[in-house]
Write a protein that holds these residues in place. Structure first.
Motif, PDB file in Angstrom:
ATOM      1  N   ASP A   1     -31.459 -63.928 -59.864  1.00  0.00           N
ATOM      2  CA  ASP A   1     -31.743 -65.324 -60.856  1.00  0.00           C
ATOM      3  C   ASP A   1     -32.947 -65.200 -61.174  1.00  0.00           C
ATOM      4  OD1 ASP A   1     -29.027 -65.826 -60.473  1.00  0.00           O
ATOM      5  OD2 ASP A   1     -29.406 -67.454 -59.157  1.00  0.00           O
TER       6      ASP A   1
ATOM      7  N   GLU B   1     -29.742 -72.469 -66.411  1.00  0.00           N
ATOM      8  CA  GLU B   1     -29.452 -73.847 -65.978  1.00  0.00           C
ATOM      9  C   GLU B   1     -30.334 -74.314 -64.954  1.00  0.00           C
ATOM     10  OE1 GLU B   1     -25.381 -74.029 -64.487  1.00  0.00           O
ATOM     11  OE2 GLU B   1     -24.496 -72.859 -66.121  1.00  0.00           O
TER      12      GLU B   1
ATOM     13  N   THR C   1     -17.117 -60.508 -68.833  1.00  0.00           N
ATOM     14  CA  THR C   1     -17.972 -61.783 -69.032  1.00  0.00           C
ATOM     15  C   THR C   1     -19.544 -61.309 -68.636  1.00  0.00           C
ATOM     16  OG1 THR C   1     -17.765 -62.165 -66.617  1.00  0.00           O
ATOM     17  CG2 THR C   1     -16.255 -63.308 -68.276  1.00  0.00           C
ATOM     18  N   GLU C   2     -20.391 -61.946 -69.140  1.00  0.00           N
ATOM     19  CA  GLU C   2     -21.682 -61.706 -68.927  1.00  0.00           C
ATOM     20  C   GLU C   2     -21.954 -61.725 -67.255  1.00  0.00           C
ATOM     21  OE1 GLU C   2     -25.952 -63.582 -70.927  1.00  0.00           O
ATOM     22  OE2 GLU C   2     -24.378 -64.842 -69.876  1.00  0.00           O
TER      23      GLU C   2
ATOM     24  N   ASN D   1     -17.677 -71.219 -66.723  1.00  0.00           N
ATOM     25  CA  ASN D   1     -18.273 -72.257 -65.810  1.00  0.00           C
ATOM     26  C   ASN D   1     -17.465 -72.933 -64.852  1.00  0.00           C
ATOM     27  OD1 ASN D   1     -20.818 -71.605 -67.000  1.00  0.00           O
ATOM     28  ND2 ASN D   1     -20.452 -72.928 -68.886  1.00  0.00           N
TER      29      ASN D   1
ATOM     30  N   ARG E   1     -27.232 -61.528 -74.975  1.00  0.00           N
ATOM     31  CA  ARG E   1     -25.775 -62.338 -74.706  1.00  0.00           C
ATOM     32  C   ARG E   1     -24.789 -61.707 -75.279  1.00  0.00           C
ATOM     33  NH1 ARG E   1     -24.059 -66.807 -72.385  1.00  0.00           N
ATOM     34  NH2 ARG E   1     -26.045 -67.637 -71.941  1.00  0.00           N
TER      35      ARG E   1
ATOM     36  N   ARG F   1     -28.211 -64.859 -65.587  1.00  0.00           N
ATOM     37  CA  ARG F   1     -28.939 -65.123 -66.704  1.00  0.00           C
ATOM     38  C   ARG F   1     -28.452 -66.649 -67.028  1.00  0.00           C
ATOM     39  NH1 ARG F   1     -28.594 -66.076 -71.949  1.00  0.00           N
ATOM     40  NH2 ARG F   1     -30.105 -65.806 -73.291  1.00  0.00           N
ATOM     41  N   SER F   2     -27.407 -67.033 -66.962  1.00  0.00           N
ATOM     42  CA  SER F   2     -26.773 -68.325 -67.179  1.00  0.00           C
ATOM     43  C   SER F   2     -27.251 -69.225 -66.207  1.00  0.00           C
ATOM     44  CB  SER F   2     -25.212 -68.499 -67.244  1.00  0.00           C
ATOM     45  OG  SER F   2     -24.800 -67.471 -68.217  1.00  0.00           O
ATOM     46  N   ARG F   3     -27.221 -68.908 -64.823  1.00  0.00           N
ATOM     47  CA  ARG F   3     -27.655 -69.678 -63.804  1.00  0.00           C
ATOM     48  C   ARG F   3     -28.893 -69.890 -63.940  1.00  0.00           C
ATOM     49  NH1 ARG F   3     -24.658 -67.738 -59.459  1.00  0.00           N
ATOM     50  NH2 ARG F   3     -26.212 -66.390 -58.712  1.00  0.00           N
TER      51      ARG F   3
ATOM     52  N   PHE G   1     -19.875 -65.582 -73.248  1.00  0.00           N
ATOM     53  CA  PHE G   1     -20.166 -66.862 -72.537  1.00  0.00           C
ATOM     54  C   PHE G   1     -19.461 -66.668 -71.229  1.00  0.00           C
ATOM     55  CE2 PHE G   1     -21.355 -67.745 -76.771  1.00  0.00           C
ATOM     56  CZ  PHE G   1     -22.627 -68.649 -76.539  1.00  0.00           C
ATOM     57  N   PRO G   2     -20.122 -66.981 -70.100  1.00  0.00           N
ATOM     58  CA  PRO G   2     -19.451 -66.828 -68.721  1.00  0.00           C
ATOM     59  C   PRO G   2     -18.611 -67.973 -68.570  1.00  0.00           C
ATOM     60  CG  PRO G   2     -21.705 -67.499 -68.631  1.00  0.00           C
ATOM     61  CD  PRO G   2     -21.369 -67.175 -69.947  1.00  0.00           C
TER      62      PRO G   2
ATOM     63  N   PRO H   1     -23.595 -63.066 -64.198  1.00  0.00           N
ATOM     64  CA  PRO H   1     -23.863 -64.603 -64.161  1.00  0.00           C
ATOM     65  C   PRO H   1     -25.367 -65.101 -63.783  1.00  0.00           C
ATOM     66  CG  PRO H   1     -23.171 -63.497 -61.950  1.00  0.00           C
ATOM     67  CD  PRO H   1     -23.134 -62.380 -62.970  1.00  0.00           C
TER      68      PRO H   1
END
Length: 357
Positions: A298, A57, A47-48, A27, A21, A52-54, A24-25, A50
């Motif tokens: 994703d 989550e 930004t990173e 949100n 990482r 990985r973060s999704r 941080f994206p 999207p």
């Protein structure tokens, strides 16, 4: 049974990992329609990516998503069917048809182009180890799927494509990104027509200029098997079968309805900085559901047959994202819209130490 590599997104060994990482994206909710960016330059973002973060989550909110992961046994039968169809058409159906006749060309466009595009996407699916649990089984099937394409590329595609997932938008690493010379020469209507017509050549040749791979035994085996098959076809049936295979591959990556997905997946639209777009229409039936592209990025360990179930499982994440209604219209809009062009891609700076070679 050993390790099931279909659960690891295309990794060849468990030593491989995801990129660290970096930031941080944001949100925040989806932004409203924005003015178009400068069409003479790429969109540089910090930004990173999207996905990985999704993914994290969704896995936290819907832990049952892991049940969708794993290889799809149907894939190998689909590959055998389409490969057999292409050999039958090239050897039997077109045996008495001249290679420069309208019937030959029409067959290569409508049937061959669709079939070989299906095989492109079969290789894409197999690249993620989603046809078998073992790596060598998937790589072997990819070479088989490569035969009617006529040009050996499956082994090289794997490394480039896994880097595309791990380093989405990274300048100098992600070879899906257009180069600066493409931006200079092709960022106009005529250039975009040329690009859309010869997409397959750009995707085949660009990686070798951006990032050369080290040859492995699988590269050599891929070259040997496909070129040997080409030679045997040539001495047995003359050049016509190979002409059909190559012509089919060209049409598959040219002004063909299925080829709209190349542009649809990661080009920027409507002034937004959304990097990945999905498409949920019927062309997915012929394309291993590659239109479910946000879903695929994703969760690259979920096979094509279960990507629609992912969208159904987590609609709060996917239904709000803008998606393309038509692949053919993507090509048309890409060519005619002055605000969308070769530069309509998001790029990130390449950070030192991300790659070892």
């Amino acid at each position: 049974m050993g390790v099931d590599y279909s659960l690891y997104g295309g990794a060849d060994s468990l030593a491989e990992g995801r990129s660290p990482r970096r930031t941080f994206p944001n949100n925040a909710a989806i932004l409203p329609l924005l003015p178009p960016k400068d069409p003479s330059e790429f969109l540089w973002i910090h930004t990173e990516e999207p996905h990985r973060s999704r993914r994290l989550e969704i896995m936290k909110k819907h832990p049952e998503v892991t049940k969708l992961m794993g290889y799809e046994p149907l894939t190998k039968y689909m590959v055998l069917l389409v490969v057999s169809l292409q050999f039958f058409i090239g050897i039997v159906w077109l045996a008495n048809v001249k290679w420069n006749s309208w019937m030959f060309v029409a067959t290569a466009y409508f049937i061959g182009g669709t079939a070989n595009h299906n095989l492109f996407l079969a290789i894409h699916e197999i690249t993620h180890n989603l046809a078998f649990p073992k790596v060598w089984q998937n790589k072997t099937l990819a070479i088989l799927a490569n035969l009617p394409i006529g040009i050996p590329y499956a082994a090289a595609f794997k490394k480039y494509h896994i880097e595309h997932h791990k380093f989405l938008g990274q300048d100098g690493i992600d070879t899906d990104l257009p180069t600066n010379i493409e931006l200079i020469l092709l960022n106009n209507v005529f250039g975009k027509v040329f690009f859309a017509t010869f997409q397959i050549l750009f995707y085949a040749l660009r990686p070798t200029f951006v990032r050369v791979q080290t040859l492995t035994e699988w590269h050599i085996l891929n070259l040997f098997i496909v070129l040997t098959a080409d030679y045997l076809l040539y001495i047995s049936f003359g050049p016509k079968v190979l002409i059909y295979f190559i012509m089919s591959s060209f049409f598959a990556g040219s002004l063909h309805p299925c080829a709209g997905h190349f542009i649809a997946e990661h080009y920027l639209w409507d002034g937004q900085d959304q990097e990945t777009y999905s498409y949920y229409g019927k062309w997915n039936w012929l394309a291993y559901n590659v239109g479910y592209h946000n879903e695929h990025h994703d969760f690259p360990s979920i096979p094509w047959t279960r990507l629609p179930k992912l969208r159904q499982l987590a609609p709060e994440y996917y239904d709000a994202l803008p998606a393309h209604p038509s692949w053919p219209m993507v090509i048309f809009n890409f060519i005619r819209d002055p605000e969308v062009g070769i530069s309509a891609r998001a790029k990130r700076r390449c950070y030192e130490g991300l790659l070892s070679d």
